[in-house]
Design a protein around this motif. Structure first.
Motif, short mmCIF file in Angstrom:
data_model
loop_
_atom_site.label_atom_id
_atom_site.label_comp_id
_atom_site.label_asym_id
_atom_site.label_seq_id
_atom_site.Cartn_x
_atom_site.Cartn_y
_atom_site.Cartn_z
N TYR A 39 0.85 -1.19 0.00
CA TYR A 39 0.00 0.00 0.00
C TYR A 39 0.88 1.24 0.00
O TYR A 39 1.79 1.36 0.82
CB TYR A 39 -0.89 0.03 1.25
N GLN A 55 -9.59 8.76 5.74
CA GLN A 55 -10.30 8.45 4.50
C GLN A 55 -9.47 7.49 3.64
O GLN A 55 -10.01 6.60 3.00
CB GLN A 55 -10.59 9.74 3.72
N TRP A 56 -8.16 7.69 3.63
CA TRP A 56 -7.29 6.80 2.86
C TRP A 56 -7.41 5.35 3.37
O TRP A 56 -7.40 4.40 2.60
CB TRP A 56 -5.83 7.27 2.93
N ALA A 58 -10.05 3.96 4.70
CA ALA A 58 -11.41 3.44 4.51
C ALA A 58 -11.44 2.34 3.45
O ALA A 58 -10.92 2.51 2.34
CB ALA A 58 -12.37 4.55 4.14
N GLY A 59 -12.03 1.22 3.82
CA GLY A 59 -12.21 0.11 2.89
C GLY A 59 -11.00 -0.80 2.75
O GLY A 59 -11.05 -1.79 2.02
N LYS A 60 -9.92 -0.48 3.42
CA LYS A 60 -8.72 -1.32 3.34
C LYS A 60 -8.66 -2.26 4.53
O LYS A 60 -8.96 -1.87 5.65
CB LYS A 60 -7.46 -0.46 3.30
N THR A 61 -8.28 -3.49 4.29
CA THR A 61 -8.05 -4.47 5.35
C THR A 61 -6.60 -4.91 5.25
O THR A 61 -6.16 -5.37 4.20
CB THR A 61 -8.99 -5.68 5.20
#
Length: 137
Positions: A39, A55-56, A58-61
């Motif tokens: 990443y 926000q960056w 968000a949605g990352k695991t």
């Protein structure tokens, strides 16, 4: 052609197949584990001011073995891997006895499991939002 019966060729073929299968198993177990995901922190903007790192995220695991790449202008910024308290108070405080501080402008960190905290140690930068908390599974 003494010693060559009908079964010899098929026995040799079966042996060859068995050896090839064994070799494949050995080679596959010797290969390194699949590398984690890489990443780039802040995507194209990088590690800098005026990026919403919440926000960056968000949605990352994130998983153990994933890598964070911090790209930044080393004249003005750094990356400090800090404790939770260091993150909360914007202080370069030790994580596990020491706080690694990176200053190259292009740093890669491999993440172990747990929650990890990163801040910019330059005065006022963390308070301005240059901080990142990453939960890793």
């Amino acid at each position: 052609m003494a010693g060559r019966g009908r079964g010899s060729a098929s026995s040799n073929g079966a042996l060859a197949v068995a050896l090839l299968c064994a070799a494949a198993v050995i080679l596959s177990s010797a290969m390194p584990a699949e590398a984690g995901t890489t990443y780039h922190v802040g995507d194209a903007a990088g590690w800098t001011h005026n990026v919403d790192y919440g926000q960056w995220l968000a949605g990352k695991t994130f998983h153990a073995g994933d890598m964070l790449v911090f790209k930044y202008n080393a004249t003005y910024h750094d990356v400090a891997w800090v404790s939770k308290g260091g993150y909360r108070h914007c202080v370069v405080s030790p994580k596990g006895g020491r706080a690694p501080v990176y200053r190259t402008g292009n740093d890669t960190v491999r993440l172990p499991s747990g929650t990890h905290y990163f801040i910019c140690g330059s005065p006022g930068h963390c308070q301005a939002g240059m901080k990142l908390a990453v939960k890793v599974y």
